[in-house]
Write a protein that holds these residues in place. Structure first.
Motif, short mmCIF file in Angstrom:
data_model
loop_
_atom_site.label_atom_id
_atom_site.label_comp_id
_atom_site.label_asym_id
_atom_site.label_seq_id
_atom_site.Cartn_x
_atom_site.Cartn_y
_atom_site.Cartn_z
N ARG A 171 0.88 -1.18 0.00
CA ARG A 171 0.00 0.00 0.00
C ARG A 171 0.91 1.22 0.00
N LEU A 172 0.99 1.88 -1.14
CA LEU A 172 1.96 2.94 -1.37
C LEU A 172 1.33 4.31 -1.20
N THR A 173 2.10 5.23 -0.67
CA THR A 173 1.67 6.62 -0.58
C THR A 173 2.04 7.34 -1.87
N ALA A 174 1.06 8.02 -2.46
CA ALA A 174 1.27 8.77 -3.69
C ALA A 174 1.20 10.26 -3.39
N VAL A 175 2.15 11.03 -3.92
CA VAL A 175 2.11 12.48 -3.79
C VAL A 175 1.65 13.07 -5.11
N ARG A 176 1.20 14.31 -5.04
CA ARG A 176 0.72 14.99 -6.25
C ARG A 176 1.90 15.71 -6.90
N SER A 177 2.17 15.36 -8.13
CA SER A 177 3.29 15.94 -8.86
C SER A 177 2.81 17.12 -9.68
N ALA A 178 3.76 17.85 -10.25
CA ALA A 178 3.41 18.95 -11.16
C ALA A 178 2.72 18.38 -12.39
N PRO A 179 1.77 19.11 -12.96
CA PRO A 179 1.09 18.62 -14.17
C PRO A 179 2.09 18.34 -15.28
N TYR A 180 1.75 17.38 -16.13
CA TYR A 180 2.60 17.01 -17.25
C TYR A 180 1.76 17.08 -18.52
N HIS A 181 2.18 17.95 -19.44
CA HIS A 181 1.39 18.20 -20.65
C HIS A 181 -0.04 18.60 -20.31
N GLY A 182 -0.15 19.38 -19.24
CA GLY A 182 -1.46 19.89 -18.84
C GLY A 182 -2.32 18.93 -18.05
N SER A 207 20.71 4.53 -4.83
CA SER A 207 20.46 4.19 -3.43
C SER A 207 19.31 4.97 -2.80
N MET A 208 19.08 6.21 -3.24
CA MET A 208 18.04 7.02 -2.62
C MET A 208 16.65 6.71 -3.14
N GLY A 209 16.56 5.85 -4.16
CA GLY A 209 15.25 5.47 -4.67
C GLY A 209 14.98 6.01 -6.06
N ARG A 210 13.77 5.74 -6.53
CA ARG A 210 13.38 6.14 -7.87
C ARG A 210 11.93 6.63 -7.86
N PHE A 211 11.50 7.20 -8.98
CA PHE A 211 10.16 7.76 -9.10
C PHE A 211 9.35 6.96 -10.12
N LEU A 212 8.06 6.84 -9.86
CA LEU A 212 7.13 6.33 -10.86
C LEU A 212 5.98 7.32 -10.95
N TYR A 213 5.70 7.78 -12.17
CA TYR A 213 4.62 8.74 -12.41
C TYR A 213 3.46 8.02 -13.10
N LEU A 214 2.24 8.47 -12.80
CA LEU A 214 1.07 7.97 -13.50
C LEU A 214 -0.01 9.04 -13.47
N PRO A 215 -0.91 9.02 -14.45
CA PRO A 215 -1.98 10.03 -14.47
C PRO A 215 -2.82 9.96 -13.20
N GLU A 216 -3.22 11.12 -12.71
CA GLU A 216 -4.05 11.17 -11.50
C GLU A 216 -5.52 11.03 -11.88
N PRO A 217 -6.21 10.00 -11.38
CA PRO A 217 -7.64 9.87 -11.66
C PRO A 217 -8.44 10.97 -10.96
N ASP A 218 -9.68 11.14 -11.38
CA ASP A 218 -10.56 12.13 -10.77
C ASP A 218 -10.97 11.72 -9.36
N GLY A 219 -10.95 10.43 -9.09
CA GLY A 219 -11.31 9.91 -7.77
C GLY A 219 -10.78 8.50 -7.65
N ALA A 220 -11.39 7.72 -6.75
CA ALA A 220 -10.97 6.32 -6.60
C ALA A 220 -11.08 5.60 -7.94
#
Length: 272
Positions: A171-182, A207-220
């Motif tokens: 169960r991963l915590t997701a943060v809100r990133s800057a918009p990408y291509h709007g 060693s410090m880790g990596r990032f994975l980005y994905l589109p943010e849905p409108d809700g669950a």
């Protein structure tokens, strides 16, 4: 769900081009916080903090150019939160941008840019490596506020993503990133068991880790996590960047042998 990513080769090429670009992470040679009048290496001028950015005081012979106009005196350099952020040019092809009260100096001919060959990656799994997940946004009353990166800047928490990686439910915590291509997007800051291996080991990653980005849905919603899209943070390329620290729940007890590993030179030696 299809596990084939027809755009992976284009993604890899774009990431390599970004890394070596004039404003890419390898070109950042200094990020100096300016809290009082002071010089900034390796550029000309005397720099001082003001609301909305910095000022630079220089003579015409110093070759400092702000927003296309040579500086001869004291000029405001608007920061990146301004409606129109300033651009700064220096002698020898160097450039500057202002982030908060920090002057970032970029050298497109830096030693790191010259040495860089590619971003080393794990070999992709046949058919790809995509896991199905469930995104649940935090409600206003439940939200834990924000995480912080290594510089103390806030990373607003958006929600959680539940998925299974190599038969291990997480169960991963997701943060809100800057918009990408709007489009709004989520960011996972993760470590895994490859993060702790020696850099010389072909099974290691940064060693410090990596990032994975994905589109943010409108809700669950159901989401797909394409682990071949794991990317290195900017701090993997330059000590001038601060690395966000993955939260405990994002430190996975599995080996994510997918995505980017390290920036390397022609001999495969890790740059940073």
């Amino acid at each position: 769900m299809s596990t084939v990513d027809p755009d992976l080769a284009e993604h890899v090429a774009a990431r390599d081009a970004w890394a070596r670009s004039a404003r890419g992470p390898l070109a950042l040679v200094n990020a100096q916080h300016v809290d009082r009048p002071q010089p900034v290496w390796p550029v000309a001028g005397q720099w001082a903090p003001v609301p909305g950015g910095l000022t630079v005081t220089a003579a015409a012979a110093d070759g400092v150019v702000v927003d296309g106009v040579p500086v001869d005196g004291t000029v405001l350099v608007a920061g990146d939160t301004a409606v129109v952020p300033s651009t700064v040019a220096f002698a020898d092809g160097l450039a500057g941008t202002v982030h908060g009260s920090t002057l970032r100096v970029w050298d497109p001919a830096s030693d790191a840019v010259s040495r860089f060959a590619r971003i080393a990656r794990f070999a992709p799994r046949p058919g790809g490596w995509v896991t199905a997940g469930r995104y649940e946004p935090w409600s206003g009353q439940e939200a834990p506020g924000h995480l912080t990166d290594a510089a103390g800047d806030p990373l607003p928490v958006a929600g959680t993503i539940e998925t299974t990686v190599d038969d291990v439910p997480v169960r991963l915590t997701a943060v809100r990133s800057a918009p990408y291509h709007g489009r709004p997007r989520l960011q996972l800051i993760v470590q895994d068991t490859t993060s702790a291996l020696p850099e010389s080991d072909p099974g290691s990653s940064y060693s410090m880790g990596r990032f994975l980005y994905l589109p943010e849905p409108d809700g669950a919603a159901e989401v797909a996590l394409d682990w071949d899209r794991l990317v290195l943070p900017p701090c993997a390329f330059s000590y001038q960047y601060a690395c966000p620290v993955p939260p405990e729940e994002n430190r996975l007890p599995v080996a994510l042998t997918a995505g980017e590993r390290h920036p390397v030179d022609e001999q495969g030696a890790v740059l940073h």
